[in-house]
Design a protein around this motif. Structure first.
Motif, PDB file in Angstrom:
ATOM      1  N   ARG A   1      64.400  24.770  10.463  1.00  0.00           N
ATOM      2  CA  ARG A   1      65.272  25.931  10.606  1.00  0.00           C
ATOM      3  C   ARG A   1      65.550  26.314  12.052  1.00  0.00           C
ATOM      4  O   ARG A   1      66.547  26.983  12.335  1.00  0.00           O
ATOM      5  N   VAL A   2      64.670  25.909  12.970  1.00  0.00           N
ATOM      6  CA  VAL A   2      64.819  26.347  14.359  1.00  0.00           C
ATOM      7  C   VAL A   2      65.063  25.170  15.302  1.00  0.00           C
ATOM      8  O   VAL A   2      66.079  25.097  15.993  1.00  0.00           O
ATOM      9  N   MET A   3      64.111  24.238  15.342  1.00  0.00           N
ATOM     10  CA  MET A   3      64.165  23.182  16.343  1.00  0.00           C
ATOM     11  C   MET A   3      65.225  22.129  16.035  1.00  0.00           C
ATOM     12  O   MET A   3      65.909  21.643  16.943  1.00  0.00           O
ATOM     13  N   LEU A   4      65.359  21.756  14.767  1.00  0.00           N
ATOM     14  CA  LEU A   4      66.335  20.722  14.425  1.00  0.00           C
ATOM     15  C   LEU A   4      67.774  21.158  14.713  1.00  0.00           C
ATOM     16  O   LEU A   4      68.550  20.368  15.268  1.00  0.00           O
TER      17      LEU A   4
ATOM     18  N   SER B   1      59.625  28.771  24.414  1.00  0.00           N
ATOM     19  CA  SER B   1      59.564  30.193  24.074  1.00  0.00           C
ATOM     20  C   SER B   1      60.179  30.483  22.713  1.00  0.00           C
ATOM     21  O   SER B   1      59.718  31.359  21.980  1.00  0.00           O
ATOM     22  N   VAL B   2      61.216  29.742  22.347  1.00  0.00           N
ATOM     23  CA  VAL B   2      61.852  29.952  21.044  1.00  0.00           C
ATOM     24  C   VAL B   2      60.885  29.584  19.925  1.00  0.00           C
ATOM     25  O   VAL B   2      60.749  30.312  18.932  1.00  0.00           O
ATOM     26  N   ALA B   3      60.200  28.447  20.074  1.00  0.00           N
ATOM     27  CA  ALA B   3      59.234  28.034  19.055  1.00  0.00           C
ATOM     28  C   ALA B   3      58.082  29.019  18.963  1.00  0.00           C
ATOM     29  O   ALA B   3      57.621  29.361  17.859  1.00  0.00           O
ATOM     30  N   GLU B   4      57.601  29.497  20.089  1.00  0.00           N
ATOM     31  CA  GLU B   4      56.507  30.463  20.077  1.00  0.00           C
ATOM     32  C   GLU B   4      56.924  31.770  19.414  1.00  0.00           C
ATOM     33  O   GLU B   4      56.153  32.375  18.658  1.00  0.00           O
ATOM     34  N   ALA B   5      58.132  32.223  19.692  1.00  0.00           N
ATOM     35  CA  ALA B   5      58.621  33.454  19.067  1.00  0.00           C
ATOM     36  C   ALA B   5      58.742  33.296  17.555  1.00  0.00           C
ATOM     37  O   ALA B   5      58.413  34.214  16.789  1.00  0.00           O
ATOM     38  N   ALA B   6      59.198  32.123  17.098  1.00  0.00           N
ATOM     39  CA  ALA B   6      59.315  31.889  15.661  1.00  0.00           C
ATOM     40  C   ALA B   6      57.943  31.867  14.995  1.00  0.00           C
ATOM     41  O   ALA B   6      57.769  32.400  13.891  1.00  0.00           O
ATOM     42  N   LEU B   7      56.950  31.280  15.660  1.00  0.00           N
ATOM     43  CA  LEU B   7      55.598  31.258  15.103  1.00  0.00           C
ATOM     44  C   LEU B   7      55.001  32.659  15.047  1.00  0.00           C
ATOM     45  O   LEU B   7      54.311  33.024  14.079  1.00  0.00           O
ATOM     46  N   VAL B   8      55.261  33.469  16.065  1.00  0.00           N
ATOM     47  CA  VAL B   8      54.767  34.846  16.073  1.00  0.00           C
ATOM     48  C   VAL B   8      55.379  35.648  14.933  1.00  0.00           C
ATOM     49  O   VAL B   8      54.725  36.502  14.310  1.00  0.00           O
ATOM     50  N   ASP B   9      56.650  35.368  14.623  1.00  0.00           N
ATOM     51  CA  ASP B   9      57.336  36.081  13.537  1.00  0.00           C
ATOM     52  C   ASP B   9      56.930  35.596  12.156  1.00  0.00           C
ATOM     53  O   ASP B   9      57.497  36.060  11.157  1.00  0.00           O
ATOM     54  N   GLY B  10      55.987  34.653  12.077  1.00  0.00           N
ATOM     55  CA  GLY B  10      55.489  34.210  10.782  1.00  0.00           C
ATOM     56  C   GLY B  10      56.109  32.934  10.263  1.00  0.00           C
ATOM     57  O   GLY B  10      55.912  32.577   9.091  1.00  0.00           O
TER      58      GLY B  10
END
Length: 301
Positions: free
Chosen positions: A208-211, A190-199
């Motif tokens: 910036r997110v997963m690592l 869900s975190v990765a999907e939210a980041a992709l939705v935010d551009g």
């Protein structure tokens, strides 16, 4: 059965259950005693040689030969200074630090990138590529020494730190990819999907997110790779021949053990061994909690 017989039957069942519980606790107590005794024996078997080596590094040669199990009469730090300068342990220590830093950084960058792709993306041949990576765990390094020697020499990297860094990284990638792939799969989608939705693009999503979320697993694998690279002897002995100014610490210690075995300066030898072991102990003591957290976090969803 009469009403009066029921309490007696219940009491008998309760006594049998209590007896069974006492038997189980007794068996568990025996197992715990044996396991703790074995762990104490294993701990003593590991710690006592290190303690003896550390104390011997402060003794004189006469004390080592006359009373090898006794305490040093004084703290002779000149043994350490002699090993650091005369035996060139300081130079070998710096060489190992440079090579291991580069190899661990390269291993973690390539391993984390490959593991993230295997864990998060679906593409044709993904399973085959993953199993090819993991298959490297089955091959001991000494089986590939001869072809590896010719490959490194033909690439013009024989006797160079660059060639050693690349070989270290290549042989550490299978374990790194195997461990981090399982770890990346446990991170919330869900975190990765939210980041992709935010551009957020895929490149920024990873760095910036997963690592940062995979930091416990990254630290654990980095420590294992550091210990493996720092203690490596076979690869530098084969690929880093000739100029002793480029030797790794393990090569320098091997040469020191041979030379001091004939010269009789055992105090200098023990001091050099202690200098080589200290970084490994300090890294493990400093990061043991992170290692345990990374190993357990990768098993939880």
């Amino acid at each position: 059965m009469t009403t009066l017989d029921k309490p007696a039957g219940v009491a008998a069942d309760r006594d049998r259950a209590a007896g069974a519980g006492r038997a189980v606790r007794r068996d568990l107590g025996v197992v715990n005693a044996l396991s703790h005794g074995f762990l104490l024996f294993w701990g003593a078997l590991t710690v006592l040689p290190l303690l003896w080596m550390f104390l011997s590094s402060f003794k004189s040669n006469a004390e080592i030969l006359a009373d090898p199990w006794g305490l040093p009469g004084a703290l002779r730090f000149d043994n350490w200074a002699r090993a650091w300068t005369t035996a060139h342990i300081g130079r070998y220590f710096l060489n190992s630090a440079i090579v291991v830093t580069g190899s661990v950084a390269l291993t973690m960058l390539m391993g984390a990138t490959a593991a993230y792709v295997f864990a998060r993306y679906e593409f044709r041949g993904r399973q085959l590529a993953y199993y090819l990576f993991v298959g490297g765990l089955m091959f001991p390094v000494f089986l590939a020494l001869v072809p590896l020697f010719f490959v490194v020499r033909n690439a013009g990297l024989f006797g160079t730190w660059t060639g050693l860094v690349l070989v270290y990284a290549a042989y550490s990638l299978p374990f790194t990819v195997f461990f981090l792939t399982a770890f990346f799969r446990t991170l919330p989608t869900s975190v990765a999907e939210a980041a992709l939705v935010d551009g957020c693009g895929h490149f920024r999503l990873f760095f910036r997110v997963m690592l940062p979320m995979a930091r416990p697993g990254m630290i654990s694998v980095a420590i294992f790779n550091f210990l493996s690279h720092w203690n490596q002897f076979l690869l530098p002995q084969v690929l880093l021949q000739g100029d002793d100014s480029k030797w790794m610490l393990a090569q320098g210690l091997a040469a020191l053990s041979v030379s001091q075995g004939y010269a009789g300066d055992y105090a200098q030898l023990f001091a050099g061994l202690t200098i080589a072991v200290l970084p490994v102990l300090l890294v493990y003591v400093a990061f043991q909690r992170q290692v345990q957290t990374g190993l357990t976090a990768g098993q939880l969803k």
